[in-house]
Design a protein around this motif. Sequence first.
Motif, mmCIF file in Angstrom:
data_model
loop_
_atom_site.group_PDB
_atom_site.id
_atom_site.type_symbol
_atom_site.label_atom_id
_atom_site.label_comp_id
_atom_site.label_asym_id
_atom_site.label_seq_id
_atom_site.Cartn_x
_atom_site.Cartn_y
_atom_site.Cartn_z
ATOM 1 N N GLY A 238 0.808 -1.211 0.000
ATOM 2 C CA GLY A 238 0.000 0.000 0.000
ATOM 3 C C GLY A 238 0.840 1.258 0.000
ATOM 4 O O GLY A 238 0.558 2.225 -0.724
ATOM 5 N N GLN A 239 1.920 1.238 0.799
ATOM 6 C CA GLN A 239 2.799 2.414 0.876
ATOM 7 C C GLN A 239 3.506 2.670 -0.448
ATOM 8 O O GLN A 239 3.605 3.827 -0.895
ATOM 9 N N PHE A 240 3.982 1.625 -1.102
ATOM 10 C CA PHE A 240 4.728 1.839 -2.347
ATOM 11 C C PHE A 240 3.802 2.066 -3.538
ATOM 12 O O PHE A 240 4.246 2.607 -4.565
ATOM 13 N N LEU A 241 2.530 1.703 -3.418
ATOM 14 C CA LEU A 241 1.568 2.161 -4.417
ATOM 15 C C LEU A 241 1.433 3.685 -4.349
ATOM 16 O O LEU A 241 1.302 4.359 -5.374
ATOM 17 N N GLN A 242 1.493 4.219 -3.128
ATOM 18 C CA GLN A 242 1.439 5.676 -2.985
ATOM 19 C C GLN A 242 2.685 6.346 -3.534
ATOM 20 O O GLN A 242 2.629 7.480 -4.036
ATOM 21 N N VAL A 243 3.828 5.673 -3.475
ATOM 22 C CA VAL A 243 5.039 6.206 -4.104
ATOM 23 C C VAL A 243 4.825 6.291 -5.617
ATOM 24 O O VAL A 243 5.159 7.296 -6.256
ATOM 25 N N LEU A 244 4.226 5.236 -6.192
ATOM 26 C CA LEU A 244 3.923 5.256 -7.631
ATOM 27 C C LEU A 244 2.993 6.416 -7.981
ATOM 28 O O LEU A 244 3.129 7.033 -9.040
ATOM 29 N N ASP A 245 2.063 6.707 -7.073
ATOM 30 C CA ASP A 245 1.089 7.769 -7.326
ATOM 31 C C ASP A 245 1.645 9.156 -7.041
ATOM 32 O O ASP A 245 0.980 10.171 -7.316
ATOM 33 N N GLY A 246 2.829 9.219 -6.448
ATOM 34 C CA GLY A 246 3.436 10.501 -6.133
ATOM 35 C C GLY A 246 2.936 11.138 -4.863
ATOM 36 O O GLY A 246 3.212 12.309 -4.599
ATOM 37 N N THR A 247 2.196 10.373 -4.016
ATOM 38 C CA THR A 247 1.669 10.944 -2.774
ATOM 39 C C THR A 247 2.574 10.669 -1.572
ATOM 40 O O THR A 247 2.360 11.235 -0.502
ATOM 41 N N LEU A 248 3.555 9.791 -1.746
ATOM 42 C CA LEU A 248 4.577 9.554 -0.723
ATOM 43 C C LEU A 248 5.935 9.506 -1.398
ATOM 44 O O LEU A 248 6.063 9.040 -2.540
ATOM 45 N N THR A 249 6.955 9.956 -0.703
ATOM 46 C CA THR A 249 8.323 9.720 -1.170
ATOM 47 C C THR A 249 8.732 8.315 -0.744
ATOM 48 O O THR A 249 8.103 7.707 0.129
ATOM 49 N N GLU A 250 9.799 7.815 -1.343
ATOM 50 C CA GLU A 250 10.255 6.485 -0.944
ATOM 51 C C GLU A 250 10.662 6.478 0.524
ATOM 52 O O GLU A 250 10.367 5.512 1.249
ATOM 53 N N ALA A 251 11.311 7.527 0.991
ATOM 54 C CA ALA A 251 11.716 7.588 2.398
ATOM 55 C C ALA A 251 10.492 7.555 3.316
ATOM 56 O O ALA A 251 10.491 6.880 4.350
ATOM 57 N N GLU A 252 9.433 8.289 2.932
ATOM 58 C CA GLU A 252 8.210 8.284 3.735
ATOM 59 C C GLU A 252 7.556 6.903 3.717
ATOM 60 O O GLU A 252 7.041 6.438 4.750
ATOM 61 N N ALA A 253 7.598 6.245 2.571
ATOM 62 C CA ALA A 253 7.007 4.909 2.467
ATOM 63 C C ALA A 253 7.751 3.924 3.357
ATOM 64 O O ALA A 253 7.132 3.064 4.005
ATOM 65 N N ILE A 254 9.063 4.044 3.399
ATOM 66 C CA ILE A 254 9.848 3.163 4.264
ATOM 67 C C ILE A 254 9.497 3.401 5.725
ATOM 68 O O ILE A 254 9.254 2.453 6.491
ATOM 69 N N THR A 255 9.459 4.671 6.125
ATOM 70 C CA THR A 255 9.121 5.005 7.514
ATOM 71 C C THR A 255 7.742 4.477 7.886
ATOM 72 O O THR A 255 7.547 3.876 8.955
ATOM 73 N N ASP A 256 6.765 4.690 7.006
ATOM 74 C CA ASP A 256 5.403 4.231 7.267
ATOM 75 C C ASP A 256 5.335 2.708 7.346
ATOM 76 O O ASP A 256 4.623 2.142 8.184
ATOM 77 N N THR A 257 6.071 2.028 6.472
ATOM 78 C CA THR A 257 6.053 0.567 6.456
ATOM 79 C C THR A 257 6.675 -0.008 7.723
ATOM 80 O O THR A 257 6.162 -0.974 8.301
ATOM 81 N N VAL A 258 7.775 0.576 8.168
ATOM 82 C CA VAL A 258 8.413 0.110 9.404
ATOM 83 C C VAL A 258 7.448 0.276 10.574
ATOM 84 O O VAL A 258 7.257 -0.649 11.386
ATOM 85 N N ALA A 259 6.815 1.447 10.670
ATOM 86 C CA ALA A 259 5.891 1.699 11.776
ATOM 87 C C ALA A 259 4.700 0.741 11.729
ATOM 88 O O ALA A 259 4.290 0.183 12.755
ATOM 89 N N ALA A 260 4.145 0.529 10.537
ATOM 90 C CA ALA A 260 2.995 -0.364 10.398
ATOM 91 C C ALA A 260 3.376 -1.806 10.706
ATOM 92 O O ALA A 260 2.595 -2.556 11.304
ATOM 93 N N THR A 261 4.582 -2.208 10.319
ATOM 94 C CA THR A 261 5.038 -3.572 10.580
ATOM 95 C C THR A 261 5.234 -3.799 12.071
ATOM 96 O O THR A 261 4.893 -4.862 12.606
ATOM 97 N N ARG A 262 5.752 -2.806 12.759
ATOM 98 C CA ARG A 262 5.911 -2.933 14.211
ATOM 99 C C ARG A 262 4.560 -3.040 14.904
ATOM 100 O O ARG A 262 4.391 -3.840 15.842
ATOM 101 N N ARG A 263 3.583 -2.254 14.464
ATOM 102 C CA ARG A 263 2.242 -2.350 15.051
ATOM 103 C C ARG A 263 1.637 -3.725 14.797
ATOM 104 O O ARG A 263 1.007 -4.327 15.673
ATOM 105 N N PHE A 264 1.843 -4.223 13.591
ATOM 106 C CA PHE A 264 1.317 -5.541 13.232
ATOM 107 C C PHE A 264 1.951 -6.626 14.098
ATOM 108 O O PHE A 264 1.267 -7.535 14.579
#
Length: 303
Positions: A238-264
Amino acid sequence: MTLPLIAVVGPTGSGKSHLAVALAQRLDGEIVNADALQFYRGMDIGTAKLPIAERGGIEHHLLDVLDLRQEASVAAYQQDARCVIDQIRARGRVPVLVGGSGLYVRAVVDRLEFPPTDPAVRTRLEADFARQGAAVFRERLRGVDAASADRIADDRRLIRALEVHEISGRPFSAFMPRREYHRPTVQLGLGVDRDLLRARLADRVQAMVRHGLAAEVARLAGEGLREGRTASGALGYGQFLQVLDGTLTEAEAITDTVAATRRFARRQLTWFRGDPRITWLDGAAPGLVDQAVDLLRAHGDLS
Protein backbone atom coordinates in the motif's frame (compact mmCIF):
# COMPACT_ATOMS: atom_id res chain seq x y z
CA MET A 1 -0.07 -43.50 15.42
CA THR A 2 -1.19 -40.11 14.13
CA LEU A 3 1.78 -37.86 13.52
CA PRO A 4 1.19 -34.54 15.26
CA LEU A 5 0.91 -31.30 13.40
CA ILE A 6 3.73 -28.94 14.33
CA ALA A 7 2.70 -25.28 14.21
CA VAL A 8 5.41 -22.60 14.28
CA VAL A 9 3.86 -19.24 15.14
CA GLY A 10 4.81 -15.79 16.35
CA PRO A 11 5.29 -12.23 15.13
CA THR A 12 6.70 -11.25 11.77
CA GLY A 13 10.49 -11.07 11.80
CA SER A 14 10.92 -13.70 14.53
CA GLY A 15 12.46 -16.33 12.24
CA LYS A 16 9.51 -18.70 11.82
CA SER A 17 10.17 -19.65 8.21
CA HIS A 18 13.80 -20.65 8.77
CA LEU A 19 12.97 -22.62 11.91
CA ALA A 20 10.19 -24.44 10.06
CA VAL A 21 12.61 -25.45 7.29
CA ALA A 22 15.15 -26.69 9.83
CA LEU A 23 12.50 -28.71 11.67
CA ALA A 24 11.19 -30.23 8.45
CA GLN A 25 14.74 -31.25 7.52
CA ARG A 26 15.38 -32.85 10.90
CA LEU A 27 11.99 -34.55 11.28
CA ASP A 28 11.25 -35.59 7.68
CA GLY A 29 8.53 -33.03 7.25
CA GLU A 30 6.78 -30.86 4.72
CA ILE A 31 5.71 -27.24 5.22
CA VAL A 32 2.21 -25.79 5.02
CA ASN A 33 2.01 -22.00 4.70
CA ALA A 34 -0.22 -20.07 7.13
CA ASP A 35 0.72 -16.55 6.07
CA ALA A 36 -2.32 -15.15 4.26
CA LEU A 37 -0.29 -12.77 2.09
CA GLN A 38 2.06 -15.48 0.87
CA PHE A 39 -0.91 -17.09 -0.86
CA TYR A 40 -0.54 -14.45 -3.58
CA ARG A 41 1.46 -15.10 -6.73
CA GLY A 42 4.09 -12.44 -7.36
CA MET A 43 4.00 -10.98 -3.84
CA ASP A 44 7.44 -12.26 -2.92
CA ILE A 45 9.77 -9.55 -1.64
CA GLY A 46 7.25 -7.64 0.45
CA THR A 47 5.87 -10.78 2.14
CA ALA A 48 9.34 -12.21 2.93
CA LYS A 49 8.44 -15.35 1.01
CA LEU A 50 11.41 -17.72 1.19
CA PRO A 51 13.14 -18.02 -2.20
CA ILE A 52 13.28 -21.59 -3.50
CA ALA A 53 17.04 -21.67 -2.82
CA GLU A 54 16.35 -21.09 0.90
CA ARG A 55 13.67 -23.76 1.26
CA GLY A 56 16.23 -26.49 1.92
CA GLY A 57 14.72 -28.89 -0.57
CA ILE A 58 11.58 -29.08 1.58
CA GLU A 59 8.20 -29.23 -0.11
CA HIS A 60 6.17 -26.08 0.62
CA HIS A 61 2.39 -26.10 0.25
CA LEU A 62 -0.19 -23.31 -0.20
CA LEU A 63 2.24 -20.72 -1.48
CA ASP A 64 1.35 -18.82 -4.68
CA VAL A 65 -2.20 -20.17 -4.88
CA LEU A 66 -4.19 -16.94 -5.40
CA ASP A 67 -4.28 -14.22 -8.02
CA LEU A 68 -3.93 -10.63 -6.84
CA ARG A 69 -7.60 -9.80 -7.36
CA GLN A 70 -8.84 -12.77 -5.33
CA GLU A 71 -9.83 -12.35 -1.70
CA ALA A 72 -8.38 -14.82 0.77
CA SER A 73 -11.01 -16.94 2.54
CA VAL A 74 -10.34 -18.48 5.94
CA ALA A 75 -13.01 -21.12 5.39
CA ALA A 76 -11.56 -22.18 2.02
CA TYR A 77 -8.06 -22.17 3.49
CA GLN A 78 -9.16 -24.42 6.36
CA GLN A 79 -10.41 -27.02 3.90
CA ASP A 80 -7.33 -26.80 1.67
CA ALA A 81 -4.82 -26.87 4.51
CA ARG A 82 -6.42 -29.82 6.27
CA CYS A 83 -6.49 -31.75 3.00
CA VAL A 84 -2.78 -31.06 2.43
CA ILE A 85 -1.94 -32.05 6.02
CA ASP A 86 -3.81 -35.35 5.62
CA GLN A 87 -1.84 -36.04 2.44
CA ILE A 88 1.47 -35.31 4.19
CA ARG A 89 0.54 -37.66 7.04
CA ALA A 90 -0.49 -40.34 4.53
CA ARG A 91 3.07 -40.20 3.18
CA GLY A 92 4.35 -40.88 6.69
CA ARG A 93 5.83 -37.43 6.98
CA VAL A 94 5.43 -34.68 9.56
CA PRO A 95 3.31 -31.63 8.63
CA VAL A 96 4.81 -28.30 9.75
CA LEU A 97 2.40 -25.37 9.67
CA VAL A 98 4.12 -21.98 9.73
CA GLY A 99 2.83 -18.43 9.66
CA GLY A 100 1.73 -15.41 11.62
CA SER A 101 -1.87 -15.07 10.41
CA GLY A 102 -3.53 -15.97 13.69
CA LEU A 103 -7.05 -16.74 12.46
CA TYR A 104 -5.69 -18.92 9.66
CA VAL A 105 -3.59 -20.88 12.14
CA ARG A 106 -6.59 -21.39 14.42
CA ALA A 107 -8.74 -22.45 11.47
CA VAL A 108 -6.35 -25.35 10.91
CA VAL A 109 -5.42 -26.41 14.43
CA ASP A 110 -8.72 -25.91 16.30
CA ARG A 111 -12.26 -27.20 16.05
CA LEU A 112 -13.39 -24.06 14.30
CA GLU A 113 -16.62 -24.21 12.31
CA PHE A 114 -17.55 -21.37 9.99
CA PRO A 115 -21.18 -20.22 9.94
CA PRO A 116 -22.98 -20.62 6.59
CA THR A 117 -23.94 -17.66 4.44
CA ASP A 118 -26.54 -17.00 1.75
CA PRO A 119 -26.45 -13.71 -0.22
CA ALA A 120 -30.21 -13.79 -0.88
CA VAL A 121 -31.03 -14.19 2.81
CA ARG A 122 -28.52 -11.49 3.71
CA THR A 123 -30.01 -9.03 1.19
CA ARG A 124 -33.54 -9.62 2.49
CA LEU A 125 -32.46 -9.17 6.11
CA GLU A 126 -30.59 -5.97 5.27
CA ALA A 127 -33.74 -4.58 3.67
CA ASP A 128 -35.78 -5.58 6.72
CA PHE A 129 -33.20 -3.97 8.99
CA ALA A 130 -33.39 -0.70 7.05
CA ARG A 131 -37.16 -0.61 7.66
CA GLN A 132 -37.34 -1.97 11.19
CA GLY A 133 -34.14 -0.83 12.87
CA ALA A 134 -31.66 -2.29 15.34
CA ALA A 135 -34.01 -2.50 18.33
CA VAL A 136 -36.47 -4.75 16.50
CA PHE A 137 -33.67 -6.93 15.15
CA ARG A 138 -32.12 -7.30 18.59
CA GLU A 139 -35.42 -8.55 19.99
CA ARG A 140 -35.79 -10.95 17.06
CA LEU A 141 -32.32 -12.28 17.80
CA ARG A 142 -33.05 -12.52 21.54
CA GLY A 143 -35.88 -14.89 20.74
CA VAL A 144 -33.56 -17.40 19.07
CA ASP A 145 -30.10 -16.61 20.50
CA ALA A 146 -30.12 -14.62 23.72
CA ALA A 147 -26.36 -15.01 24.20
CA SER A 148 -25.59 -13.32 20.88
CA ALA A 149 -28.24 -10.64 21.43
CA ASP A 150 -26.54 -9.63 24.68
CA ARG A 151 -23.03 -9.72 23.25
CA ILE A 152 -23.32 -8.22 19.75
CA ALA A 153 -22.88 -4.46 19.59
CA ASP A 154 -22.85 -3.55 15.88
CA ASP A 155 -25.63 -3.66 13.29
CA ARG A 156 -23.75 -5.75 10.74
CA ARG A 157 -23.29 -8.62 13.19
CA LEU A 158 -26.93 -8.43 14.27
CA ILE A 159 -27.92 -9.10 10.67
CA ARG A 160 -25.29 -11.81 10.36
CA ALA A 161 -26.47 -13.60 13.50
CA LEU A 162 -30.05 -13.75 12.21
CA GLU A 163 -28.82 -14.89 8.79
CA VAL A 164 -26.89 -17.78 10.35
CA HIS A 165 -29.86 -18.87 12.45
CA GLU A 166 -32.25 -18.76 9.48
CA ILE A 167 -29.92 -20.83 7.28
CA SER A 168 -28.66 -23.35 9.82
CA GLY A 169 -31.33 -23.44 12.50
CA ARG A 170 -28.54 -23.03 15.04
CA PRO A 171 -27.69 -19.98 17.16
CA PHE A 172 -24.77 -17.84 16.00
CA SER A 173 -23.19 -18.36 19.43
CA ALA A 174 -22.91 -22.10 18.70
CA PHE A 175 -20.22 -21.32 16.11
CA MET A 176 -17.91 -19.51 18.56
CA PRO A 177 -14.42 -21.08 18.52
CA ARG A 178 -13.04 -23.18 21.37
CA ARG A 179 -9.41 -23.87 22.17
CA GLU A 180 -9.74 -27.53 21.30
CA TYR A 181 -7.38 -29.13 18.80
CA HIS A 182 -8.86 -30.64 15.66
CA ARG A 183 -6.06 -33.23 15.54
CA PRO A 184 -2.92 -33.81 17.67
CA THR A 185 -0.90 -30.59 17.51
CA VAL A 186 2.20 -29.08 19.08
CA GLN A 187 2.50 -25.29 18.84
CA LEU A 188 5.86 -23.56 19.12
CA GLY A 189 5.93 -19.78 19.46
CA LEU A 190 8.97 -17.69 18.62
CA GLY A 191 9.48 -14.70 20.84
CA VAL A 192 12.17 -12.06 20.38
CA ASP A 193 13.35 -9.32 22.72
CA ARG A 194 11.26 -6.21 22.00
CA ASP A 195 14.17 -3.92 21.10
CA LEU A 196 15.81 -6.60 18.99
CA LEU A 197 12.55 -7.26 17.12
CA ARG A 198 12.05 -3.53 16.47
CA ALA A 199 15.56 -3.34 15.00
CA ARG A 200 15.02 -6.52 12.97
CA LEU A 201 11.81 -5.18 11.46
CA ALA A 202 13.45 -1.91 10.43
CA ASP A 203 16.35 -3.81 8.87
CA ARG A 204 13.93 -6.16 7.16
CA VAL A 205 12.02 -3.35 5.45
CA GLN A 206 15.28 -1.72 4.34
CA ALA A 207 16.43 -5.06 2.90
CA MET A 208 13.15 -5.46 1.02
CA VAL A 209 13.67 -2.06 -0.56
CA ARG A 210 17.24 -2.94 -1.54
CA HIS A 211 16.03 -6.20 -3.08
CA GLY A 212 13.51 -4.45 -5.32
CA LEU A 213 10.23 -3.94 -3.44
CA ALA A 214 9.43 -0.77 -5.41
CA ALA A 215 9.91 -2.60 -8.71
CA GLU A 216 7.81 -5.53 -7.50
CA VAL A 217 4.96 -3.20 -6.56
CA ALA A 218 5.19 -1.38 -9.89
CA ARG A 219 5.01 -4.68 -11.77
CA LEU A 220 2.11 -5.97 -9.69
CA ALA A 221 0.23 -2.68 -10.12
CA GLY A 222 0.03 -3.55 -13.80
CA GLU A 223 -1.32 -7.01 -12.94
CA GLY A 224 -4.24 -5.97 -10.74
CA LEU A 225 -2.70 -5.24 -7.33
CA ARG A 226 -4.91 -2.18 -6.78
CA GLU A 227 -8.06 -4.20 -7.46
CA GLY A 228 -7.26 -6.83 -4.84
CA ARG A 229 -8.88 -5.94 -1.51
CA THR A 230 -6.49 -8.12 0.49
CA ALA A 231 -3.36 -7.77 -1.61
CA SER A 232 -3.44 -4.00 -2.04
CA GLY A 233 -3.52 -3.38 1.72
CA ALA A 234 -0.51 -5.56 2.50
CA LEU A 235 2.31 -4.00 4.49
CA GLY A 236 4.68 -2.21 2.14
CA TYR A 237 2.50 -2.69 -0.92
CA GLY A 238 0.00 0.00 0.00
CA GLN A 239 2.80 2.41 0.88
CA PHE A 240 4.73 1.84 -2.35
CA LEU A 241 1.57 2.16 -4.42
CA GLN A 242 1.44 5.68 -2.98
CA VAL A 243 5.04 6.21 -4.10
CA LEU A 244 3.92 5.26 -7.63
CA ASP A 245 1.09 7.77 -7.33
CA GLY A 246 3.44 10.50 -6.13
CA THR A 247 1.67 10.94 -2.77
CA LEU A 248 4.58 9.55 -0.72
CA THR A 249 8.32 9.72 -1.17
CA GLU A 250 10.26 6.48 -0.94
CA ALA A 251 11.72 7.59 2.40
CA GLU A 252 8.21 8.28 3.74
CA ALA A 253 7.01 4.91 2.47
CA ILE A 254 9.85 3.16 4.26
CA THR A 255 9.12 5.01 7.51
CA ASP A 256 5.40 4.23 7.27
CA THR A 257 6.05 0.57 6.46
CA VAL A 258 8.41 0.11 9.40
CA ALA A 259 5.89 1.70 11.78
CA ALA A 260 2.99 -0.36 10.40
CA THR A 261 5.04 -3.57 10.58
CA ARG A 262 5.91 -2.93 14.21
CA ARG A 263 2.24 -2.35 15.05
CA PHE A 264 1.32 -5.54 13.23
CA ALA A 265 3.94 -7.52 15.17
CA ARG A 266 2.48 -6.24 18.45
CA ARG A 267 -1.00 -7.39 17.40
CA GLN A 268 0.37 -10.80 16.44
CA LEU A 269 2.04 -11.19 19.82
CA THR A 270 -1.16 -10.24 21.62
CA TRP A 271 -3.09 -12.84 19.60
CA PHE A 272 -0.65 -15.70 20.11
CA ARG A 273 0.14 -14.88 23.76
CA GLY A 274 -3.56 -15.43 24.43
CA ASP A 275 -3.20 -19.14 23.65
CA PRO A 276 -1.84 -20.99 26.71
CA ARG A 277 -1.11 -24.12 24.67
CA ILE A 278 1.81 -22.48 22.83
CA THR A 279 5.31 -23.29 24.09
CA TRP A 280 7.47 -20.21 23.64
CA LEU A 281 11.10 -20.25 22.56
CA ASP A 282 13.63 -17.43 22.25
CA GLY A 283 13.89 -16.83 18.52
CA ALA A 284 17.38 -15.36 18.93
CA ALA A 285 18.78 -18.11 21.18
CA PRO A 286 21.84 -20.13 20.13
CA GLY A 287 20.87 -23.75 19.54
CA LEU A 288 17.24 -22.84 18.81
CA VAL A 289 16.74 -25.71 16.35
CA ASP A 290 18.16 -28.32 18.74
CA GLN A 291 16.00 -26.95 21.54
CA ALA A 292 12.89 -27.12 19.39
CA VAL A 293 13.65 -30.65 18.16
CA ASP A 294 14.29 -31.88 21.71
CA LEU A 295 11.02 -30.37 22.86
CA LEU A 296 9.10 -31.96 20.00
CA ARG A 297 10.68 -35.38 20.54
CA ALA A 298 9.86 -35.17 24.24
CA HIS A 299 6.24 -34.83 23.16
CA GLY A 300 6.42 -38.56 22.48
CA ASP A 301 5.11 -38.94 18.93
CA LEU A 302 8.25 -38.07 16.98
CA SER A 303 11.36 -40.21 16.72
